[in-house]
Design an enzyme around this catalytic site. Structure first.
Site, short mmCIF file in Angstrom:
data_model
loop_
_atom_site.label_atom_id
_atom_site.label_comp_id
_atom_site.label_asym_id
_atom_site.label_seq_id
_atom_site.Cartn_x
_atom_site.Cartn_y
_atom_site.Cartn_z
N ASP A 276 135.36 50.01 130.06
CA ASP A 276 135.54 49.84 128.62
C ASP A 276 134.17 49.83 127.93
O ASP A 276 133.48 48.82 127.91
CB ASP A 276 136.28 48.51 128.35
CG ASP A 276 136.49 48.24 126.87
OD1 ASP A 276 136.26 49.16 126.05
OD2 ASP A 276 136.90 47.11 126.53
N LYS A 283 130.14 48.94 122.67
CA LYS A 283 129.67 47.61 123.04
C LYS A 283 128.15 47.62 123.19
O LYS A 283 127.59 48.61 123.67
CB LYS A 283 130.30 47.19 124.38
CG LYS A 283 131.75 46.77 124.29
CD LYS A 283 132.25 46.31 125.64
CE LYS A 283 133.73 46.00 125.63
NZ LYS A 283 134.10 44.85 124.81
N ARG A 357 145.27 46.35 124.03
CA ARG A 357 146.59 46.11 123.42
C ARG A 357 147.35 47.40 123.17
O ARG A 357 148.57 47.42 123.19
CB ARG A 357 146.40 45.29 122.13
CG ARG A 357 145.56 45.98 121.08
CD ARG A 357 145.04 45.02 120.00
NE ARG A 357 143.93 44.19 120.49
CZ ARG A 357 143.36 43.20 119.79
NH1 ARG A 357 143.81 42.93 118.57
NH2 ARG A 357 142.35 42.51 120.29
N1 BES Z 1 137.90 44.18 127.56
C1 BES Z 1 137.57 43.53 126.36
C2 BES Z 1 137.71 42.01 126.46
C3 BES Z 1 136.77 41.30 127.39
C4 BES Z 1 135.61 40.73 126.91
C5 BES Z 1 137.09 41.16 128.72
C6 BES Z 1 134.77 40.04 127.78
C7 BES Z 1 136.24 40.48 129.58
C8 BES Z 1 135.09 39.91 129.11
C9 BES Z 1 138.48 44.01 125.23
O1 BES Z 1 138.88 45.33 125.33
C10 BES Z 1 137.70 43.90 123.96
O2 BES Z 1 136.74 44.58 123.83
N2 BES Z 1 138.15 43.01 123.06
C11 BES Z 1 137.49 42.81 121.83
C12 BES Z 1 138.55 42.77 120.75
C13 BES Z 1 138.02 42.84 119.33
C14 BES Z 1 137.41 44.20 119.08
C15 BES Z 1 139.14 42.56 118.38
C16 BES Z 1 136.72 41.49 121.90
O3 BES Z 1 137.20 40.55 122.54
O4 BES Z 1 135.65 41.41 121.34
ZN ZN Z 2 138.99 46.13 127.22
MN MN Z 3 137.50 46.69 124.48
#
Ligand code: BES
Ligand code: ZN
Ligand code: MN
Length: 509
Positions: A276, A283, A357
């Site tokens: 991801d 990121k 999601r």
């Molecule tokens: N895979 C990430 C969540 C995650 C973060 C898993 C840290 C493990 C460790 C997920 O896809 C993500 O990026 N979520 C975002 C959502 C936001 C953009 C609403 C997040 O948590 O920042």
């Molecule tokens: Zn993710």
């Molecule tokens: Mn993500």
């Protein structure tokens, strides 16, 4: 090398180390008293002469053994109070003992577990079996990409003999060894790097692992996904050279026929982002390094299917994993894209990093419409916010069913995989109303209530009040530090013990 665990009525003639579980009162069990005598009271001497080791839960005391006994080390493992001893405490003691054995350079060990009969909450056989299970779980290593042997040439622990063993301990452990097999598969999958494990290779690996066990494995490639209408999932994967896949795993549980429809199975759904990057909402450094474990939910679903098949679970179960890589490229999906999901609902994408999601929405729709499950439980490394809230101690649990929550809560506490219930609510859900589509992928609250809003998004794809639970495993799927049951820097296989127990306790009779 694999760690083998066996049970014997008599103590073996020799082993590199002897493990003695001790309760808080520091009272030595009968077998240990005998051992103490044969080394001239050395153990009781140590217990008296030092003040740190009190037999507390998780404490370890390693003693170099004298020449008079046939072992090099005697290791005392604290169990805490006898009245409070539960199975997770036995597992933790086993895990800690494993570490002490490794530090002592032992290749063979004897666990003297006769004293565990004093426990009140757990049976002696179960206590001994779970202590061995703890050691087994901690013995996990992932070294397939290491070409050089360890420098000091030492060999790892390869054999544990539990003594006294009985038919009951042997039986209890045999079941647990199957659970360990599923957990190790899940850990292996998480630990594979994203250049090796991508949607297609992941799907093929699932087929290779589960088909021989009698699980039916069905793979949807991109073409099939397009035909079926996995519009949200496909968008997430469209920027990657590794194309998305869906894998459906069916365990018939001795009910109905293979290849035929299943009658109200239990359903498990896993998020399988093999990497991801965040996509267009890229990121930053510091946020992206760990993202190979963003398929931890899928790994646990696969590991669970392996356990259920290995132990010939007596109820039908369907597992489905949504596999994709969220990459950044000229063909990536964008914030403000509007997607048509499998459910028919349109989704306004507002952040391409909220991709899990989208993949889960289509998988949830697919499994509900095609299988009419008794319940559906999804596992996903879904939000960073759950890590802020609960760290690595609890998995966040969201559910529309109090009954399912209570069953899971108990299974979690009993299996050492604790859950903490988090809220779903109307006003969080209203955050997701879109002016241009049926639903937005994120709300307007920024970081606030991020885990709850993500769960409310998933809930919008639950149909006909199907009992549903969402496990946000972002904080617990990967061990950032050493755990009694898992080495640092590895996937944990979180959820497998809990869900196996949930099924055995409530859905298999
Ligand atoms: N895979 C990430 C969540 C995650 C973060 C898993 C840290 C493990 C460790 C997920 O896809 C993500 O990026 N979520 C975002 C959502 C936001 C953009 C609403 C997040 O948590 O920042
Ligand atoms: Zn993710
Ligand atoms: Mn993500």
């Amino acid at each position: 090398m694999n760690l083998t665990i066996s049970f014997q009525t008599k103590m073996p003639a020799r082993s590199d180390a002897v493990i003695v579980p001790v309760y808080r009162e520091n009272k030595l069990p009968p077998a240990a008293q005998k051992l103490d005598k044969s080394c001239g009271g050395l153990i009781s001497h140590h217990l008296k002469k030092q003040s740190k080791f009190k037999g507390d839960r998780g404490q370890i005391l390693t003693i170099a053994a004298p020449r008079s006994v046939p072992c090099a080390h005697i290791i005392l493992a604290g169990l805490g109070e006898a009245l409070k001893l539960d199975l997770p405490a036995c597992e933790a003691a086993g895990g800690k003992a494993f570490l002490a054995l490794a530090a002592a350079g032992a290749q063979t060990a004897t666990f003297l577990t006769d004293d565990m009969a004093e426990a009140k909450k757990v049976k002696a056989a179960a206590a001994a079996a779970h202590m061995a299970f703890g050691a087994k779980l901690r013995s996990y290593r992932f070294d397939r990409y290491k070409t050089a042997k360890s420098k000091d040439g030492s060999k790892p622990l390869s054999k544990i003999i539990v003594c006294p063993g009985s038919i009951a301990t042997d039986k209890a452990y045999k079941k647990l060894d199957k659970v360990a097999g599923g957990i190790f598969l899940a850990r292996d999958l998480v630990n594979e790097p994203p250049n090796m494990l991508y949607p297609d290779s992941f799907a093929k690996r699932i087929q290779r692992e589960l088909t021989p066990l009698g699980v039916e494995v069905e793979i949807f490639d991109e073409k099939k996904m397009k035909k079926l209408g996995f519009g949200a999932h496909l968008a997430v994967g469209q920027g990657s050279a590794f194309k998305p896949r869906v894998v459906v795993m069916r365990w018939h549980g001795g009910v109905g026929k293979k290849g035929k429809a299943m009658k109200s199975p239990l359903a498990f759904v896993g998020k399988g982002l093999t990497f991801d990057t965040g996509g267009v909402n890229l990121k930053p450094t510091g946020g992206v390094e760990d993202m190979k474990y963003d398929m931890g939910g899928a790994a646990s679903v696969v590991g669970l299917m392996k356990v259920l098949a290995a132990r010939k679970c007596k109820t039908p179960v369907v597992g489905i994993v949504g596999l994709a890589e969220n990459a950044l490229d000229g063909s990536s999906y964008r914030p403000s894209d509007i997607l048509r999901s499998l459910s028919g609902k349109t989704i306004e994408v507002l952040n391409t990093d909220a991709e899990g999601r989208l993949v889960l929405a289509d998988a949830l729709t697919y499994v509900q419409r095609n299988y009419k499950p008794r319940f559906v439980i999804d596992l996903a490394t879904l939000t960073g916010a759950i890590v802020v809230a609960l760290g690595a101690e609890y998995c966040g649990l969201f559910s529309n069913s109090d009954k399912l929550w209570e069953q899971m809560d108990r299974a979690g506490a009993a299996s050492g995989e604790p859950l903490w219930r988090m809220p779903l609510n109307e006003s969080f859900s209203r955050e997701l109303d879109s002016h241009i589509a049926d639903v937005k992928s994120i709300g307007n609250l920024g970081r606030n209530a991020g885990s709850s809003i993500a769960a409310c998004f998933l809930e919008r794809f639950i149909e006909d009040k199907t009992p549903w639970a969402h496990m946000d495993i972002a904080g617990v799927a990967f061990a950032k530090s050493e755990k009694p049951f898992c080495p640092k820097g590895s996937g944990t296989g979180f959820g497998i013990r809990l869900l196996d127990r949930l099924i055995a306790d409530h859905y298999e009779t």
